[in-house]
Motif scaffolding. Structure first.
Motif, PDB file in Angstrom:
ATOM      1  N   CYS A   1       5.067   7.165  13.360  1.00  0.00           N
ATOM      2  CA  CYS A   1       4.531   7.588  12.381  1.00  0.00           C
ATOM      3  C   CYS A   1       4.135   6.408  11.048  1.00  0.00           C
ATOM      4  CB  CYS A   1       6.773   6.880  12.049  1.00  0.00           C
ATOM      5  SG  CYS A   1       7.108   8.206  12.314  1.00  0.00           S
ATOM      6  N   TRP A   2       4.432   4.993  12.416  1.00  0.00           N
ATOM      7  CA  TRP A   2       3.406   4.700  10.836  1.00  0.00           C
ATOM      8  C   TRP A   2       1.896   4.681  11.282  1.00  0.00           C
ATOM      9  CZ3 TRP A   2       3.816   0.632   7.872  1.00  0.00           C
ATOM     10  CH2 TRP A   2       4.454  -0.082   6.787  1.00  0.00           C
ATOM     11  N   SER A   3       1.763   5.105  12.649  1.00  0.00           N
ATOM     12  CA  SER A   3      -0.072   5.739  12.852  1.00  0.00           C
ATOM     13  C   SER A   3      -0.280   6.993  11.941  1.00  0.00           C
ATOM     14  CB  SER A   3       0.057   6.153  14.420  1.00  0.00           C
ATOM     15  OG  SER A   3       0.508   7.492  14.479  1.00  0.00           O
ATOM     16  N   ILE A   4       0.678   8.077  11.390  1.00  0.00           N
ATOM     17  CA  ILE A   4       0.792   8.405  10.229  1.00  0.00           C
ATOM     18  C   ILE A   4       0.698   8.340   8.945  1.00  0.00           C
ATOM     19  CG2 ILE A   4       1.854  11.303   9.754  1.00  0.00           C
ATOM     20  CD1 ILE A   4       2.264  11.642  12.331  1.00  0.00           C
ATOM     21  N   ALA A   5       1.042   7.717   8.598  1.00  0.00           N
ATOM     22  CA  ALA A   5       1.310   6.325   7.497  1.00  0.00           C
ATOM     23  C   ALA A   5       0.236   5.774   6.983  1.00  0.00           C
ATOM     24  CB  ALA A   5       2.713   5.416   6.979  1.00  0.00           C
ATOM     25  N   PHE A   6      -0.715   5.453   7.944  1.00  0.00           N
ATOM     26  CA  PHE A   6      -1.868   4.663   7.697  1.00  0.00           C
ATOM     27  C   PHE A   6      -2.465   5.532   7.325  1.00  0.00           C
ATOM     28  CE2 PHE A   6      -5.798   3.990   9.007  1.00  0.00           C
ATOM     29  CZ  PHE A   6      -6.119   2.743   8.376  1.00  0.00           C
ATOM     30  N   PHE A   7      -2.531   6.733   6.981  1.00  0.00           N
ATOM     31  CA  PHE A   7      -3.547   7.418   5.935  1.00  0.00           C
ATOM     32  C   PHE A   7      -2.686   8.031   5.112  1.00  0.00           C
ATOM     33  CE2 PHE A   7      -4.076   8.702  10.506  1.00  0.00           C
ATOM     34  CZ  PHE A   7      -5.946   8.258  10.767  1.00  0.00           C
ATOM     35  N   GLU A   8      -1.697   7.774   4.670  1.00  0.00           N
ATOM     36  CA  GLU A   8      -1.131   7.606   3.496  1.00  0.00           C
ATOM     37  C   GLU A   8      -1.514   6.794   2.491  1.00  0.00           C
ATOM     38  OE1 GLU A   8       3.072   6.136   1.424  1.00  0.00           O
ATOM     39  OE2 GLU A   8       3.242   6.114   3.011  1.00  0.00           O
ATOM     40  N   TYR A   9      -1.623   5.695   2.897  1.00  0.00           N
ATOM     41  CA  TYR A   9      -2.242   4.524   2.197  1.00  0.00           C
ATOM     42  C   TYR A   9      -3.713   4.494   2.393  1.00  0.00           C
ATOM     43  CZ  TYR A   9       2.396   2.472   2.347  1.00  0.00           C
ATOM     44  OH  TYR A   9       3.796   2.036   3.243  1.00  0.00           O
ATOM     45  N   ILE A  10      -4.369   5.114   3.420  1.00  0.00           N
ATOM     46  CA  ILE A  10      -5.427   5.260   2.476  1.00  0.00           C
ATOM     47  C   ILE A  10      -5.644   6.061   1.521  1.00  0.00           C
ATOM     48  CG2 ILE A  10      -8.299   6.838   3.374  1.00  0.00           C
ATOM     49  CD1 ILE A  10      -6.957   5.532   6.471  1.00  0.00           C
ATOM     50  N   PHE A  11      -5.211   6.880   1.114  1.00  0.00           N
ATOM     51  CA  PHE A  11      -5.679   7.516  -0.422  1.00  0.00           C
ATOM     52  C   PHE A  11      -4.402   7.064  -1.150  1.00  0.00           C
ATOM     53  CE2 PHE A  11      -6.416  10.682   2.737  1.00  0.00           C
ATOM     54  CZ  PHE A  11      -7.847  10.999   2.789  1.00  0.00           C
ATOM     55  N   LEU A  12      -3.504   6.301  -0.391  1.00  0.00           N
ATOM     56  CA  LEU A  12      -2.331   6.311  -2.050  1.00  0.00           C
ATOM     57  C   LEU A  12      -2.948   4.472  -2.415  1.00  0.00           C
ATOM     58  CD1 LEU A  12       0.323   5.951  -3.325  1.00  0.00           C
ATOM     59  CD2 LEU A  12       0.825   4.576  -1.507  1.00  0.00           C
ATOM     60  N   VAL A  13      -3.605   3.563  -1.956  1.00  0.00           N
ATOM     61  CA  VAL A  13      -3.901   2.270  -2.231  1.00  0.00           C
ATOM     62  C   VAL A  13      -5.487   2.945  -3.221  1.00  0.00           C
ATOM     63  CG1 VAL A  13      -5.292   0.024  -1.982  1.00  0.00           C
ATOM     64  CG2 VAL A  13      -3.229   1.201  -0.742  1.00  0.00           C
ATOM     65  N   PRO A  14      -6.550   3.212  -3.176  1.00  0.00           N
ATOM     66  CA  PRO A  14      -7.610   3.666  -3.516  1.00  0.00           C
ATOM     67  C   PRO A  14      -7.140   4.336  -5.169  1.00  0.00           C
ATOM     68  CG  PRO A  14      -7.921   4.544  -1.587  1.00  0.00           C
ATOM     69  CD  PRO A  14      -6.515   4.097  -1.632  1.00  0.00           C
ATOM     70  N   ALA A  15      -6.233   5.772  -4.729  1.00  0.00           N
ATOM     71  CA  ALA A  15      -5.496   6.322  -5.808  1.00  0.00           C
ATOM     72  C   ALA A  15      -5.202   5.962  -7.123  1.00  0.00           C
ATOM     73  CB  ALA A  15      -4.072   7.838  -5.178  1.00  0.00           C
TER      74      ALA A  15
END
Length: 122
Positions: free
Chosen positions: A45-59
């Protein structure tokens, strides 16, 4: 352009977040998944969530007024919550056929839309 980029990235981020948090519930019954120890499910699950942060932080960085963006901190948070609930609803109705959309869910969305209205009111 920054408002659209921010919201678009929040949508992508929330798609990853929803799959990370709730997608694993849909995998129940898959032999390969059911045999995983809890720790590996968390890592998965955290490996999927990593991509969440790739978009969330820059957004958030692009959208935040303090960085030259169009949104205040509170506006960013309310937008993120509305996006999150919208993405979750589509996910739940698409992947979990046992879930139904009821009138109280609709009223909750109306309240969220009202929150967006009020957070942008000056």
């Amino acid at each position: 352009m920054k408002p659209y980029l921010t919201i678009g990235m929040l949508v992508i981020s929330n798609i990853f977040m929803t799959f990370a948090w709730y997608g694993q519930l849909h995998l129940r019954g898959q032999r390969w998944f059911d045999t995983l120890p809890q720790l590996l499910v968390i890592v998965f699950c955290w490996s999927i969530a990593f991509f969440e942060y790739i978009f969330l932080v820059p957004a958030n960085r692009i959208g935040f007024q303090g960085n030259g963006g169009p949104f205040t901190l509170f506006q960013l948070k309310i937008i993120q919550e509305v996006v999150s609930l919208t993405v979750f609803t589509v996910f739940a109705l698409t992947f979990f056929k046992t879930e139904t959309f009821r009138w109280n869910h609709l009223m909750a969305f109306v309240c969220m839309v009202m929150a967006v209205y009020f957070i942008f009111k000056k």
